[in-house]
Motif scaffolding. Sequence first.
Motif, PDB file in Angstrom:
ATOM      1  N   ALA A  16     148.486  30.030  46.853  1.00  0.00           N
ATOM      2  CA  ALA A  16     147.142  30.598  46.993  1.00  0.00           C
ATOM      3  C   ALA A  16     146.516  30.812  45.616  1.00  0.00           C
ATOM      4  N   PRO A  17     145.191  30.779  45.514  1.00  0.00           N
ATOM      5  CA  PRO A  17     144.527  31.100  44.243  1.00  0.00           C
ATOM      6  C   PRO A  17     144.890  32.522  43.798  1.00  0.00           C
ATOM      7  N   SER A  18     144.775  32.765  42.498  1.00  0.00           N
ATOM      8  CA  SER A  18     145.149  34.094  41.991  1.00  0.00           C
ATOM      9  C   SER A  18     144.218  34.520  40.853  1.00  0.00           C
ATOM     10  N   LEU A  19     142.919  34.510  41.124  1.00  0.00           N
ATOM     11  CA  LEU A  19     141.968  35.012  40.132  1.00  0.00           C
ATOM     12  C   LEU A  19     142.208  36.500  39.903  1.00  0.00           C
ATOM     13  N   VAL A  20     142.037  36.946  38.673  1.00  0.00           N
ATOM     14  CA  VAL A  20     142.147  38.371  38.412  1.00  0.00           C
ATOM     15  C   VAL A  20     140.933  39.055  39.037  1.00  0.00           C
ATOM     16  N   LEU A  21     141.074  40.340  39.357  1.00  0.00           N
ATOM     17  CA  LEU A  21     140.032  41.025  40.108  1.00  0.00           C
ATOM     18  C   LEU A  21     138.693  41.078  39.367  1.00  0.00           C
ATOM     19  N   ARG A  45     147.522  31.964  52.817  1.00  0.00           N
ATOM     20  CA  ARG A  45     147.163  30.733  52.111  1.00  0.00           C
ATOM     21  C   ARG A  45     146.048  30.946  51.095  1.00  0.00           C
ATOM     22  N   ASP A  46     145.124  31.878  51.391  1.00  0.00           N
ATOM     23  CA  ASP A  46     143.932  32.080  50.562  1.00  0.00           C
ATOM     24  C   ASP A  46     144.064  33.354  49.737  1.00  0.00           C
ATOM     25  N   GLN A  47     143.169  33.522  48.769  1.00  0.00           N
ATOM     26  CA  GLN A  47     143.040  34.798  48.071  1.00  0.00           C
ATOM     27  C   GLN A  47     141.907  35.567  48.729  1.00  0.00           C
ATOM     28  N   ASN A  48     142.212  36.753  49.228  1.00  0.00           N
ATOM     29  CA  ASN A  48     141.227  37.579  49.916  1.00  0.00           C
ATOM     30  C   ASN A  48     141.046  38.888  49.156  1.00  0.00           C
ATOM     31  N   CYS A  49     139.808  39.317  49.007  1.00  0.00           N
ATOM     32  CA  CYS A  49     139.524  40.571  48.313  1.00  0.00           C
ATOM     33  C   CYS A  49     138.447  41.346  49.061  1.00  0.00           C
ATOM     34  N   CYS A  50     138.500  42.656  48.922  1.00  0.00           N
ATOM     35  CA  CYS A  50     137.463  43.527  49.469  1.00  0.00           C
ATOM     36  C   CYS A  50     136.552  43.964  48.327  1.00  0.00           C
ATOM     37  N   ILE A  51     135.251  43.830  48.541  1.00  0.00           N
ATOM     38  CA  ILE A  51     134.243  44.283  47.575  1.00  0.00           C
ATOM     39  C   ILE A  51     133.568  45.514  48.171  1.00  0.00           C
ATOM     40  N   VAL A  61     135.593  38.764  50.383  1.00  0.00           N
ATOM     41  CA  VAL A  61     135.395  37.478  49.732  1.00  0.00           C
ATOM     42  C   VAL A  61     136.678  36.681  49.877  1.00  0.00           C
ATOM     43  N   LYS A  62     136.526  35.417  50.274  1.00  0.00           N
ATOM     44  CA  LYS A  62     137.662  34.542  50.516  1.00  0.00           C
ATOM     45  C   LYS A  62     137.590  33.363  49.549  1.00  0.00           C
ATOM     46  N   ILE A  63     138.640  33.204  48.745  1.00  0.00           N
ATOM     47  CA  ILE A  63     138.756  32.057  47.847  1.00  0.00           C
ATOM     48  C   ILE A  63     139.820  31.154  48.451  1.00  0.00           C
ATOM     49  N   SER A  64     139.399  30.000  48.916  1.00  0.00           N
ATOM     50  CA  SER A  64     140.263  29.158  49.733  1.00  0.00           C
ATOM     51  C   SER A  64     141.413  28.551  48.937  1.00  0.00           C
ATOM     52  N   ASN A  65     142.499  28.288  49.641  1.00  0.00           N
ATOM     53  CA  ASN A  65     143.578  27.493  49.085  1.00  0.00           C
ATOM     54  C   ASN A  65     142.990  26.142  48.651  1.00  0.00           C
ATOM     55  N   PRO A  66     143.320  25.670  47.452  1.00  0.00           N
ATOM     56  CA  PRO A  66     142.700  24.426  46.986  1.00  0.00           C
ATOM     57  C   PRO A  66     143.017  23.210  47.850  1.00  0.00           C
ATOM     58  N   SER A  67     144.055  23.303  48.691  1.00  0.00           N
ATOM     59  CA  SER A  67     144.367  22.186  49.580  1.00  0.00           C
ATOM     60  C   SER A  67     143.510  22.193  50.842  1.00  0.00           C
ATOM     61  N   GLU A  68     142.787  23.284  51.074  1.00  0.00           N
ATOM     62  CA  GLU A  68     141.972  23.390  52.292  1.00  0.00           C
ATOM     63  C   GLU A  68     140.723  22.518  52.165  1.00  0.00           C
ATOM     64  N   THR A 106     131.426  27.116  45.185  1.00  0.00           N
ATOM     65  CA  THR A 106     132.690  26.684  44.605  1.00  0.00           C
ATOM     66  C   THR A 106     133.060  27.571  43.428  1.00  0.00           C
ATOM     67  N   VAL A 107     134.365  27.580  43.123  1.00  0.00           N
ATOM     68  CA  VAL A 107     134.867  28.343  41.987  1.00  0.00           C
ATOM     69  C   VAL A 107     135.938  27.499  41.311  1.00  0.00           C
ATOM     70  N   ALA A 108     135.979  27.551  39.984  1.00  0.00           N
ATOM     71  CA  ALA A 108     136.982  26.823  39.213  1.00  0.00           C
ATOM     72  C   ALA A 108     138.222  27.694  39.045  1.00  0.00           C
ATOM     73  N   LEU A 109     139.383  27.130  39.327  1.00  0.00           N
ATOM     74  CA  LEU A 109     140.648  27.835  39.159  1.00  0.00           C
ATOM     75  C   LEU A 109     141.217  27.557  37.769  1.00  0.00           C
TER      76      LEU A 109
END
Length: 351
Positions: A16-21, A45-51, A61-68, A106-109
């Motif tokens: 799963a993606p792992s962007l810092v908060l 599979r995804d990175q999920n965060c609460c804002i 906010v959901k940052i998808s698994n790059p394979s999705e 989109t977001v760059a990992l």
Amino acid sequence: MPENRPITAAALSTAAPSLVLDEVGALVSRLYGIDGSVKSLAGERDQNCCIETADGTRYVVKISNPSEPVSVVDFQIAALDHIARVSPDQPVPRVVRTLSGRTRDTVALADGLQTTVRMLTYLDGVQIRETPRTAAQRRAMGTVLAKLNLALRDFTHPSAMHNLLWNVSAAHRLTAKLDGIVDASRRALAELFMSRFSDHVLPRLASVRAQVIHNDYHLYNVLVAPDDHERILGIIDFGDMLYAPLVGEVATAAAFHMTGNADPFEGPAQFVGAYHATLPLTEIEQEIITDLMATRHLITALISEWRAARYPENRAYIMRHNPAAWEALSQMAALSRNEARDRLLTEVRKG
């Protein structure tokens, strides 16, 4: 007709993606014009965060698994938008548009890959797993799932039949993972139910209804009111949604009600009875629903054992349903197919 693609394990084999908060917060501010505190939420599979904004409004906010595939993300978004249109009272999240009016961006990992980001409204409530189980709560869950399925009945999308291992109707494609079960008695148990699926379910699947289903309706993904544990406020996590046999939806959900009573069929029977009262199961669906309930436990055991070995850092989350799955398979192995079916359908046949 939905596009038919082979089942693959890509999304479960890619971290799963792992962007810092802080990065997540900056991303949300830029794309949505929303500023707030950020905290991590669990996910497979995804990175999920609460804002959470200063006034207490919350979003996911959901940052998808790059394979999705982006097409699958669009499928999930379109399904939520469809539900909002045809059945606005359904307790499901709403898709939040970006500042430019888009449903996703989109977001760059860190490794240079690009993936999809989207945002949903946050649903308040208590996860059912944190509340005492009652017959009324199980029946409420059955009724609400039937209404959700009715809302999705006419929904179609080109990517509805996508690559997903969490599909009880495709359990035979996990046969190779039986060899990964180290314990001989557990492996024999898994082989028994894989054979039961192949012998009794597969030949009948062409004769049952299929549609888009939630496919992950369990005690973590249903929210109730803090002061009324029988009043459902939310259905979350549409990440396993796909076009599949409707009876697989009911069996998957019923499987999670086997714990909590001396009789492991009491809870599932209450759930299935309430579902059937709103959206009746056909005779063929009734014949195989118990087999599919066992199949859900089987694929839970196989996938979780495989993934926990691959991602030990996320073992606790991956294995959260594993012990109950093995226990349920042991309980069901002690019964004949007909006896298990009759016990599950007790309330269906009362009506």
